[in-house]
Design an enzyme around this catalytic site. Sequence first.
Site, PDB file in Angstrom:
ATOM      1  N   GLN A 158       0.824  -1.442   0.118  1.00 29.77           N
ATOM      2  CA  GLN A 158      -0.057  -0.095   0.024  1.00 29.77           C
ATOM      3  C   GLN A 158       0.882   1.345  -0.045  1.00 29.77           C
ATOM      4  O   GLN A 158       2.090   1.379   0.194  1.00 29.77           O
ATOM      5  CB  GLN A 158      -0.759  -0.095   1.177  1.00 29.77           C
ATOM      6  CG  GLN A 158      -0.195   0.001   2.674  1.00 29.77           C
ATOM      7  CD  GLN A 158      -0.913  -0.335   3.695  1.00 29.77           C
ATOM      8  OE1 GLN A 158      -2.366  -0.290   3.696  1.00 29.77           O
ATOM      9  NE2 GLN A 158      -0.347  -1.228   4.746  1.00 29.77           N
ATOM     10  N   GLU A 230       0.566  -7.712  12.134  1.00 31.97           N
ATOM     11  CA  GLU A 230       0.378  -6.829  11.031  1.00 31.97           C
ATOM     12  C   GLU A 230       1.352  -6.987  10.090  1.00 31.97           C
ATOM     13  O   GLU A 230       2.340  -7.377   9.977  1.00 31.97           O
ATOM     14  CB  GLU A 230       1.301  -5.596  11.916  1.00 31.97           C
ATOM     15  CG  GLU A 230       1.506  -4.280  10.784  1.00 31.97           C
ATOM     16  CD  GLU A 230       0.201  -3.876  10.144  1.00 31.97           C
ATOM     17  OE1 GLU A 230       0.283  -3.783   8.938  1.00 31.97           O
ATOM     18  OE2 GLU A 230      -0.667  -3.447  10.743  1.00 31.97           O
ATOM     19  N   ASP A 286      -8.270  -4.530  13.930  1.00 29.42           N
ATOM     20  CA  ASP A 286      -7.956  -3.161  13.476  1.00 29.42           C
ATOM     21  C   ASP A 286      -7.568  -3.091  11.994  1.00 29.42           C
ATOM     22  O   ASP A 286      -6.393  -2.399  11.652  1.00 29.42           O
ATOM     23  CB  ASP A 286      -6.859  -2.266  14.479  1.00 29.42           C
ATOM     24  CG  ASP A 286      -6.876  -1.018  14.322  1.00 29.42           C
ATOM     25  OD1 ASP A 286      -7.900  -0.448  13.797  1.00 29.42           O
ATOM     26  OD2 ASP A 286      -5.955  -0.315  14.514  1.00 29.42           O
ATOM     27  N   GLU A 362     -16.030  13.070  11.843  1.00 33.33           N
ATOM     28  CA  GLU A 362     -17.357  12.600  11.804  1.00 33.33           C
ATOM     29  C   GLU A 362     -17.491  11.613  12.938  1.00 33.33           C
ATOM     30  O   GLU A 362     -16.316  10.917  13.472  1.00 33.33           O
ATOM     31  CB  GLU A 362     -17.509  11.974  10.379  1.00 33.33           C
ATOM     32  CG  GLU A 362     -16.539  10.872  10.069  1.00 33.33           C
ATOM     33  CD  GLU A 362     -16.792  10.224   8.771  1.00 33.33           C
ATOM     34  OE1 GLU A 362     -17.884  10.133   8.339  1.00 33.33           O
ATOM     35  OE2 GLU A 362     -15.809  10.072   7.908  1.00 33.33           O
TER      36      GLU A 362
END
Length: 383
Positions: A158, A230, A286, A362
């Site tokens: 990514q 991770e 997560d 938000e």
Amino acid sequence: MAFTTLLNIQPSADLDQDEWDKAQNSLADIFNAYGFNHLTIVNLPTCTNGHMTEKAEFLLMFCGDDGRNAVVQSCGPDLVTVNIQRIGNPIKHGKSFGDEDIKELQKKISEVLKSNKSKRFPAIKRGGAVDCYVPTVDNRLIEYDFDRVVFDADSKYQHVRIMHSPQYGNMLILDGDPNLAESDISYTKAITGNGREKFEDKTVLILGGGDGGILHEVLKEKPKFITMVEIDQVVIDAAIKHLRGICYNAMDSLRGPNYEVLVEDCIPILEAYIKEGKKFDYVINDLTAIPITTEARGSQWDFLRLILQLSMKVLKSDGKYFTQGNGAIMKSALEMYEKQLQQLECDVEFSKETVCVPSYMEMWVFYEIWKVPPLKKKSDGSS
């Protein structure tokens, strides 16, 4: 840097056809006075709902010698839009053209169109050294106060970027999606139960969490052991150096007396734990919003359901599963997620909590999920 400013102006309904036609010339004079000295007029006699509009639509295009340009378009008799582009703060004959000039333009255009209703949108800045814009989950554009790029790299999986915000601290952005800022302890608290659970002497599995915030928070409660999985070492390394306000020193070593960080794809790890019969008191998911794995796993919902399925198999019968959901405004996505819970091999119940995450600007929904004992009558799925 380029600036784009949009104006919406509602012409008076009292404008007759003659005044409407003369407005084109009046607008040309106004823009010419502000250094837009090249004009193109395009008449747009269009149909609305099958009928020719009473007042013909038009398009005016202006440009100046210094790169400024504007497009004025009538969108029927009820709306005129103005799109103004400028490069930096251009100067014409020794005078700059900036926000105050645009305010004056708005006023003069409103007078020509006899409008008492107009709106000027904040300028969009493009092409600068720092990109300040990040979309929300429902594709609204947020402008942050970013003043510098702290870290920027493409990992194997990514695009990893960390931006500095004077208001929110350093913020982790993965593939253009805001993940966590140093201001966002409310996120970390919510995804670990907001104080409702006691992790002391418990076993905890963290899926994802490369920013280190969950690891740091749970370690404070002296758990029996934490396993964190991770996939992206680049995220971990960047967090250790640039997100100290999130992870503190939790990941300075990837192994400690009561924790271990595995830099792996979580799916094979979960599958191995299932074969071993390994169970955890808590599983905290997560993972990023866009699934990352080393293997193709179908659609996003297929992936999420797979993670849920595997996680339930490594969760003790009285254990708890915590995860982030989505923005509170994304009701259909939240409903879809809850449908995934109904498709699991085991029966589950859940509760959810809506929390304000500062840097997200938000409200965000978090889930707490637990398994229902086989002999217990299942409730309607919510609490």
